[in-house]
Design a protein around this motif. Structure first.
Motif, PDB file in Angstrom:
ATOM      1  N   GLY A   7       0.825  -1.205   0.000  1.00 28.75           N
ATOM      2  CA  GLY A   7       0.000   0.000   0.000  1.00 28.75           C
ATOM      3  C   GLY A   7       0.863   1.259   0.000  1.00 28.75           C
ATOM      4  O   GLY A   7       2.082   1.213  -0.147  1.00 28.75           O
ATOM      5  N   ALA A   8       0.203   2.381   0.180  1.00 32.81           N
ATOM      6  CA  ALA A   8       0.903   3.665   0.176  1.00 32.81           C
ATOM      7  C   ALA A   8       1.748   3.838   1.435  1.00 32.81           C
ATOM      8  O   ALA A   8       2.781   4.510   1.409  1.00 32.81           O
ATOM      9  N   PHE A   9       1.317   3.237   2.534  1.00 35.36           N
ATOM     10  CA  PHE A   9       2.019   3.389   3.808  1.00 35.36           C
ATOM     11  C   PHE A   9       2.327   2.019   4.397  1.00 35.36           C
ATOM     12  O   PHE A   9       1.560   1.080   4.244  1.00 35.36           O
ATOM     13  N   THR A  10       3.419   1.958   5.122  1.00 28.27           N
ATOM     14  CA  THR A  10       3.768   0.717   5.793  1.00 28.27           C
ATOM     15  C   THR A  10       2.950   0.573   7.069  1.00 28.27           C
ATOM     16  O   THR A  10       2.307   1.524   7.525  1.00 28.27           O
ATOM     17  N   ARG A  11       2.996  -0.604   7.638  1.00 26.52           N
ATOM     18  CA  ARG A  11       2.257  -0.837   8.873  1.00 26.52           C
ATOM     19  C   ARG A  11       2.765   0.057  10.000  1.00 26.52           C
ATOM     20  O   ARG A  11       1.984   0.581  10.793  1.00 26.52           O
ATOM     21  N   GLU A  12       4.083   0.275  10.061  1.00 27.88           N
ATOM     22  CA  GLU A  12       4.665   1.125  11.098  1.00 27.88           C
ATOM     23  C   GLU A  12       4.221   2.577  10.939  1.00 27.88           C
ATOM     24  O   GLU A  12       3.956   3.271  11.920  1.00 27.88           O
ATOM     25  N   GLU A  13       4.112   3.036   9.685  1.00 31.36           N
ATOM     26  CA  GLU A  13       3.667   4.408   9.439  1.00 31.36           C
ATOM     27  C   GLU A  13       2.202   4.599   9.832  1.00 31.36           C
ATOM     28  O   GLU A  13       1.837   5.619  10.415  1.00 31.36           O
ATOM     29  N   ARG A  14       1.377   3.612   9.532  1.00 37.37           N
ATOM     30  CA  ARG A  14      -0.028   3.694   9.935  1.00 37.37           C
ATOM     31  C   ARG A  14      -0.157   3.671  11.448  1.00 37.37           C
ATOM     32  O   ARG A  14      -0.971   4.396  12.025  1.00 37.37           O
ATOM     33  N   LYS A  15       0.657   2.864  12.111  1.00 38.27           N
ATOM     34  CA  LYS A  15       0.630   2.794  13.568  1.00 38.27           C
ATOM     35  C   LYS A  15       1.075   4.122  14.181  1.00 38.27           C
ATOM     36  O   LYS A  15       0.455   4.619  15.126  1.00 38.27           O
ATOM     37  N   ALA A  16       2.115   4.732  13.614  1.00 41.03           N
ATOM     38  CA  ALA A  16       2.589   6.026  14.109  1.00 41.03           C
ATOM     39  C   ALA A  16       1.528   7.107  13.896  1.00 41.03           C
ATOM     40  O   ALA A  16       1.317   7.965  14.768  1.00 41.03           O
ATOM     41  N   ALA A  17       0.826   7.072  12.758  1.00 39.67           N
ATOM     42  CA  ALA A  17      -0.227   8.049  12.494  1.00 39.67           C
ATOM     43  C   ALA A  17      -1.386   7.878  13.471  1.00 39.67           C
ATOM     44  O   ALA A  17      -1.956   8.863  13.954  1.00 39.67           O
ATOM     45  N   LEU A  18      -1.721   6.651  13.781  1.00 38.24           N
ATOM     46  CA  LEU A  18      -2.794   6.392  14.741  1.00 38.24           C
ATOM     47  C   LEU A  18      -2.424   6.911  16.124  1.00 38.24           C
ATOM     48  O   LEU A  18      -3.238   7.543  16.800  1.00 38.24           O
ATOM     49  N   TRP A  19      -1.191   6.670  16.547  1.00 35.41           N
ATOM     50  CA  TRP A  19      -0.732   7.185  17.842  1.00 35.41           C
ATOM     51  C   TRP A  19      -0.742   8.718  17.851  1.00 35.41           C
ATOM     52  O   TRP A  19      -1.132   9.335  18.838  1.00 35.41           O
ATOM     53  N   ALA A  20      -0.313   9.331  16.753  1.00 32.44           N
ATOM     54  CA  ALA A  20      -0.298  10.799  16.670  1.00 32.44           C
ATOM     55  C   ALA A  20      -1.718  11.358  16.785  1.00 32.44           C
ATOM     56  O   ALA A  20      -1.950  12.348  17.487  1.00 32.44           O
ATOM     57  N   LEU A  21      -2.685  10.733  16.102  1.00 30.53           N
ATOM     58  CA  LEU A  21      -4.071  11.184  16.202  1.00 30.53           C
ATOM     59  C   LEU A  21      -4.623  11.000  17.604  1.00 30.53           C
ATOM     60  O   LEU A  21      -5.339  11.862  18.120  1.00 30.53           O
ATOM     61  N   LEU A  22      -4.295   9.888  18.225  1.00 34.60           N
ATOM     62  CA  LEU A  22      -4.760   9.631  19.585  1.00 34.60           C
ATOM     63  C   LEU A  22      -4.195  10.656  20.563  1.00 34.60           C
ATOM     64  O   LEU A  22      -4.930  11.215  21.379  1.00 34.60           O
ATOM     65  N   ILE A  23      -2.910  10.929  20.469  1.00 34.42           N
ATOM     66  CA  ILE A  23      -2.273  11.898  21.366  1.00 34.42           C
ATOM     67  C   ILE A  23      -2.833  13.299  21.118  1.00 34.42           C
ATOM     68  O   ILE A  23      -3.099  14.045  22.070  1.00 34.42           O
ATOM     69  N   ALA A  24      -3.043  13.675  19.852  1.00 37.67           N
ATOM     70  CA  ALA A  24      -3.615  14.988  19.543  1.00 37.67           C
ATOM     71  C   ALA A  24      -5.026  15.110  20.103  1.00 37.67           C
ATOM     72  O   ALA A  24      -5.409  16.167  20.616  1.00 37.67           O
ATOM     73  N   GLY A  25      -5.796  14.044  20.036  1.00 39.99           N
ATOM     74  CA  GLY A  25      -7.142  14.064  20.600  1.00 39.99           C
ATOM     75  C   GLY A  25      -7.130  14.229  22.109  1.00 39.99           C
ATOM     76  O   GLY A  25      -7.937  14.977  22.671  1.00 39.99           O
ATOM     77  N   ALA A  29      -8.686  17.419  24.153  1.00 41.01           N
ATOM     78  CA  ALA A  29      -9.678  17.222  25.215  1.00 41.01           C
ATOM     79  C   ALA A  29      -9.206  17.836  26.525  1.00 41.01           C
ATOM     80  O   ALA A  29      -9.995  18.479  27.234  1.00 41.01           O
ATOM     81  N   MET A  30      -7.929  17.665  26.837  1.00 41.43           N
ATOM     82  CA  MET A  30      -7.401  18.262  28.072  1.00 41.43           C
ATOM     83  C   MET A  30      -7.435  19.781  27.997  1.00 41.43           C
ATOM     84  O   MET A  30      -7.755  20.447  28.985  1.00 41.43           O
ATOM     85  N   ALA A  31      -7.137  20.352  26.838  1.00 43.90           N
ATOM     86  CA  ALA A  31      -7.174  21.808  26.679  1.00 43.90           C
ATOM     87  C   ALA A  31      -8.594  22.330  26.857  1.00 43.90           C
ATOM     88  O   ALA A  31      -8.795  23.390  27.472  1.00 43.90           O
ATOM     89  N   MET A  32      -9.577  21.604  26.357  1.00 45.42           N
ATOM     90  CA  MET A  32     -10.964  22.031  26.529  1.00 45.42           C
ATOM     91  C   MET A  32     -11.382  21.962  27.991  1.00 45.42           C
ATOM     92  O   MET A  32     -12.117  22.835  28.474  1.00 45.42           O
ATOM     93  N   MET A  33     -10.917  20.954  28.719  1.00 42.97           N
ATOM     94  CA  MET A  33     -11.245  20.851  30.144  1.00 42.97           C
ATOM     95  C   MET A  33     -10.595  21.974  30.934  1.00 42.97           C
ATOM     96  O   MET A  33     -11.225  22.582  31.795  1.00 42.97           O
ATOM     97  N   VAL A  34      -9.343  22.281  30.642  1.00 41.30           N
ATOM     98  CA  VAL A  34      -8.641  23.354  31.352  1.00 41.30           C
ATOM     99  C   VAL A  34      -9.288  24.693  31.034  1.00 41.30           C
ATOM    100  O   VAL A  34      -9.391  25.557  31.907  1.00 41.30           O
TER     101      VAL A  34
END
Length: 64
Positions: A7-25, A29-34
């Motif tokens: 595919g266009a991205f490797t499994r490691e790249e997809r995993k890193a993107a998922l972690w980045a989205l999770l951390i950004a979320g 959420a923490m910024a909205m609570m503060v």
């Protein structure tokens, strides 16, 4: 289509993107609570400075 095609991205790249989205979320959420607990800083125009008149400043009036 074969499942072994690369595919266009490797499994490691997809995993890193998922972690980045999770951390950004979590950060968003923490910024909205503060934000709920804090008031915005108005600097010198804050509530305790609101009644102080600036010297040589006239109230706004129409030109005509």
């Amino acid at each position: 289509m074969r499942s072994t095609e690369r595919g266009a991205f490797t499994r490691e790249e997809r995993k890193a993107a998922l972690w980045a989205l999770l951390i950004a979320g979590v950060i968003a959420a923490m910024a909205m609570m503060v934000q709920q607990w804090t008031q915005p800083s108005l600097g010198p125009w804050g509530a305790d400075q609101a009644s102080v008149a600036m010297p040589d400043v006239l109230d706004a009036q129409p030109v005509a």
